[in-house]
Design a protein around this motif. Structure first.
Motif, PDB file in Angstrom:
ATOM      1  N   LEU A   1       5.141  -2.494  14.739  1.00 49.53           N
ATOM      2  CA  LEU A   1       4.483  -1.325  14.165  1.00 49.53           C
ATOM      3  C   LEU A   1       4.558  -1.358  12.642  1.00 49.53           C
ATOM      4  O   LEU A   1       3.565  -1.077  11.956  1.00 49.53           O
ATOM      5  CB  LEU A   1       5.121  -0.051  14.713  1.00 49.53           C
ATOM      6  N   ASP A   2       5.696  -1.705  12.086  1.00 45.27           N
ATOM      7  CA  ASP A   2       5.821  -1.794  10.631  1.00 45.27           C
ATOM      8  C   ASP A   2       4.879  -2.848  10.066  1.00 45.27           C
ATOM      9  O   ASP A   2       4.289  -2.655   8.995  1.00 45.27           O
ATOM     10  CB  ASP A   2       7.259  -2.118  10.239  1.00 45.27           C
ATOM     11  N   ASP A   3       4.751  -3.994  10.777  1.00 47.46           N
ATOM     12  CA  ASP A   3       3.819  -5.038  10.333  1.00 47.46           C
ATOM     13  C   ASP A   3       2.402  -4.490  10.241  1.00 47.46           C
ATOM     14  O   ASP A   3       1.703  -4.690   9.231  1.00 47.46           O
ATOM     15  CB  ASP A   3       3.809  -6.212  11.317  1.00 47.46           C
ATOM     16  N   TYR A   4       1.964  -3.841  11.301  1.00 46.57           N
ATOM     17  CA  TYR A   4       0.589  -3.316  11.326  1.00 46.57           C
ATOM     18  C   TYR A   4       0.399  -2.245  10.253  1.00 46.57           C
ATOM     19  O   TYR A   4      -0.657  -2.176   9.607  1.00 46.57           O
ATOM     20  CB  TYR A   4       0.252  -2.765  12.714  1.00 46.57           C
ATOM     21  N   ARG A   5       1.417  -1.401  10.064  1.00 42.63           N
ATOM     22  CA  ARG A   5       1.299  -0.365   9.022  1.00 42.63           C
ATOM     23  C   ARG A   5       1.107  -1.000   7.643  1.00 42.63           C
ATOM     24  O   ARG A   5       0.277  -0.539   6.852  1.00 42.63           O
ATOM     25  CB  ARG A   5       2.539   0.520   9.031  1.00 42.63           C
ATOM     26  N   ARG A   6       1.858  -2.047   7.358  1.00 45.81           N
ATOM     27  CA  ARG A   6       1.723  -2.698   6.044  1.00 45.81           C
ATOM     28  C   ARG A   6       0.351  -3.352   5.899  1.00 45.81           C
ATOM     29  O   ARG A   6      -0.240  -3.324   4.819  1.00 45.81           O
ATOM     30  CB  ARG A   6       2.825  -3.732   5.846  1.00 45.81           C
ATOM     31  N   ARG A   7      -0.156  -3.949   6.985  1.00 45.87           N
ATOM     32  CA  ARG A   7      -1.464  -4.594   6.887  1.00 45.87           C
ATOM     33  C   ARG A   7      -2.563  -3.564   6.639  1.00 45.87           C
ATOM     34  O   ARG A   7      -3.454  -3.774   5.800  1.00 45.87           O
ATOM     35  CB  ARG A   7      -1.725  -5.406   8.167  1.00 45.87           C
ATOM     36  N   TYR A   8      -2.516  -2.442   7.362  1.00 46.25           N
ATOM     37  CA  TYR A   8      -3.485  -1.370   7.087  1.00 46.25           C
ATOM     38  C   TYR A   8      -3.344  -0.876   5.651  1.00 46.25           C
ATOM     39  O   TYR A   8      -4.349  -0.614   4.975  1.00 46.25           O
ATOM     40  CB  TYR A   8      -3.307  -0.206   8.062  1.00 46.25           C
ATOM     41  N   ALA A   9      -2.118  -0.752   5.179  1.00 44.90           N
ATOM     42  CA  ALA A   9      -1.909  -0.286   3.809  1.00 44.90           C
ATOM     43  C   ALA A   9      -2.540  -1.251   2.816  1.00 44.90           C
ATOM     44  O   ALA A   9      -3.161  -0.816   1.833  1.00 44.90           O
ATOM     45  CB  ALA A   9      -0.415  -0.140   3.528  1.00 44.90           C
ATOM     46  N   GLN A  10      -2.395  -2.554   3.041  1.00 46.19           N
ATOM     47  CA  GLN A  10      -2.974  -3.516   2.114  1.00 46.19           C
ATOM     48  C   GLN A  10      -4.491  -3.368   2.050  1.00 46.19           C
ATOM     49  O   GLN A  10      -5.084  -3.404   0.972  1.00 46.19           O
ATOM     50  CB  GLN A  10      -2.614  -4.942   2.518  1.00 46.19           C
ATOM     51  N   TYR A  11      -5.120  -3.175   3.199  1.00 45.08           N
ATOM     52  CA  TYR A  11      -6.574  -2.989   3.214  1.00 45.08           C
ATOM     53  C   TYR A  11      -6.960  -1.660   2.556  1.00 45.08           C
ATOM     54  O   TYR A  11      -7.890  -1.589   1.743  1.00 45.08           O
ATOM     55  CB  TYR A  11      -7.094  -3.033   4.650  1.00 45.08           C
TER      56      TYR A  11
END
Length: 528
Positions: free
Chosen positions: A221-231
């Motif tokens: 979940l943390d991985d996906y949150r960071r990826r969405y944040a980058q976009y």
């Protein structure tokens, strides 16, 4: 205060997070009031922008996510609920506030906020913002749908998706925002899940990516949150969200390339893959302007849904990932007996029935099917053989023919299919069997290119020029990046393919590559 006491849900918190409809649905005991953290931030908390979505005649969802330090552990937020104020105005000046309130950003949802605003007037623009402590978000524009059954002269909306961060800049999103559409249909691949890479290959040669994903391939979940944040930190993407409400659906890269139900491309044990699906589904909901009806439950969430624009457009949004069978032919571009598997499912029988029932009952002029992957059964071998993309509808002949046959047999008129995934523009007509077309087209399909995936591209790939010549149902193909603007009127449905000369530069020039249309009551594409 114990951990249980700290996270106990009060009636006020449940109402502000999920809305009144959640009280019965969630059946959570409502006893004590959870303490709210003070809304003070050393860094601007609205780093990820704002968005609106899923409009209705009396309102829409407004979204933001508090993340002062998007890449840090805890993204700069206290692990406690935070109260945020919101306002909706009837003009960009925000002099007249027509709706306002407070919402709770809970740590369980990554401090995301989904406010379902109601009580507004149909068919008009509104503006909104959020306030946390001394900080204000940027201003967003939303638009309600027309009243049910209203006579509507025009609906003008954008279609976009496939926005691989590493492949190019989001200039197309900035230009799309400037087009001021009534809404945006995002067909999916909002993020890409792979690890960061400095280079990629094109034509067998290494080229340098214009920017790079943060971190490795994403699983938690943390991985996906960071990826969405980058976009979402990209200001051009923020501009597109702030410009209009979105109807968003997912495709594969929001979880893993070419996933189908419990199967991923690496044949991971489904129990393990479902853990990844659960994290990805939660992150998707946290970062998109979706209603509480799409709240994740385990590995999935409710993606298929319907909206109407008066008597003019019946919009059907599909989910072609959660309920499909595994791809045939080992998921390789080819042809095999699995393409004709009589037991194959593409969107599942309940969703098929929902779609056909909705189309059959529709009184709208235009019946739009907004979904993820190409429905044309395109033969991708320009020679004597047959080759299909098994990850498209062409790899699933049984459900494809069943859906198109039912549309034909129920005499559903003026059907337009909107698609993405291919990283190219296509326009073509749909038949039960495209290789042996019988009678007039059942529907017409517009496949819209990527925002950035695939890099700059060219006008047309040499191979696809030959494929177009070998497939008479295919009228147009182009291999540049961009988006589409669709304009529906009582007489025509016109799709304008807008392309950039480059996405590896921020100053790419936008132009209209082609316009194709369908005339009401006259099946088949014509050039506009």
């Amino acid at each position: 205060m114990s951990v249980l006491d700290r996270y106990a849900l009060s009636r006020r918190r449940l109402l502000t997070v999920f809305g009144a409809s959640a009280l019965t649905a969630l059946s959570i005991p409502l006893e004590s009031r959870a303490a709210l953290a003070p809304a003070y931030f050393k860094t601007y908390p609205f780093q990820l922008g704002v968005a609106s979505g899923d409009p209705s005649p009396d309102g829409f969802v407004i979204w933001t996510r508090l993340a002062p330090e998007p890449f840090e552990i805890g993204y700069g937020m206290p692990m406690a609920p935070v109260e945020v104020a919101w306002e909706v105005g009837d003009s960009e000046s925000m002099k007249t506030i027509v709706a306002k309130g407070t919402a709770v950003a809970p740590p369980e949802l990554g401090h995301a906020i989904h406010v379902e605003v109601g009580g507004l007037q149909p068919g008009r623009d509104y503006w909104y913002r959020f306030i946390a402590g001394r900080d204000r978000s940027i201003l967003g524009r939303a638009r309600t749908t027309p009243a049910l059954g209203a006579v509507v002269e025009k609906v003008r909306f954008a279609v976009a998706g496939c926005q691989n961060y590493e492949n190019g800049y989001y200039t197309a999103h900035r230009r799309m925002a400037e087009d001021n559409p009534d809404f945006v249909f995002c067909y999916g691949d909002y993020i890409y899940e792979g690890r960061g890479a400095r280079t990629t290959t094109s034509g067998g040669r290494p080229i340098e990516n214009v920017r790079q994903h943060f971190g490795d391939e994403i699983y938690s979940l943390d991985d996906y949150r960071r990826r969405y944040a980058q976009y979402k930190l990209d200001v051009d993407l923020q501009a597109a969200h702030a410009a209009a409400p979105w109807f968003a659906i997912w495709d594969d890269h929001e979880i893993d390339n070419n996933w189908a139900a419990e199967i991923d491309q690496d044949n991971t044990d489904p129990k393990l893959f479902n853990l990844r699906r659960q994290a990805a589904a939660q992150a998707y909901y946290e970062n998109m302007p979706l209603r509480a009806s799409s709240f994740p439950a385990g590995t999935g969430l409710q993606i298929y849904r319907r909206a109407s624009y008066g008597q003019l457009v019946n919009l059907n949004l599909l989910d072609t990932r959660q309920f499909r069978s595994d791809q045939p032919c080992g998921d390789k571009w080819s042809w095999c007996e699995g393409v004709n598997d009589p037991k194959a499912q593409f969107m599942g029988l309940p969703q098929e029935k929902w779609l056909i029932d909705g189309l059959s009952a529709s009184k709208a002029t235009w019946n739009v099917i907004a979904q993820q992957v190409m429905m044309m059964d395109l033969d991708r071998d320009p020679g004597p053989g047959v080759m299909v993309n098994p990850d498209s509808w062409a790899g699933y002949n049984t459900p494809r023919r069943r859906v198109l046959s039912q549309i034909r047999d129920h005499k559903v008129g003026n059907v337009v299919v909107l698609t993405g995934d291919e990283h190219q523009n296509f326009a073509g007509d749909l038949y039960v069997d495209g290789a042996k077309p019988v009678g007039p087209p059942i529907a017409s399909e517009f496949v819209v290119t990527s925002i950035s995936s695939g890099g700059d591209g060219t006008d047309q790939r040499e191979t696809f020029a030959k494929i177009q010549a070998a497939n008479p149902m295919l009228k147009f193909n182009n291999d540049q990046r961009g988006y589409a603007i669709c304009e529906a009127t009582p007489k025509t449905f016109v799709t304008e393919f807008k392309v950039l000369d480059a996405v590896t530069r921020k100053d790419g020039k936008l132009s209209t590559r082609a316009k194709w249309a369908v005339e009401a009551g006259k099946p088949g594409l014509v050039q506009a």
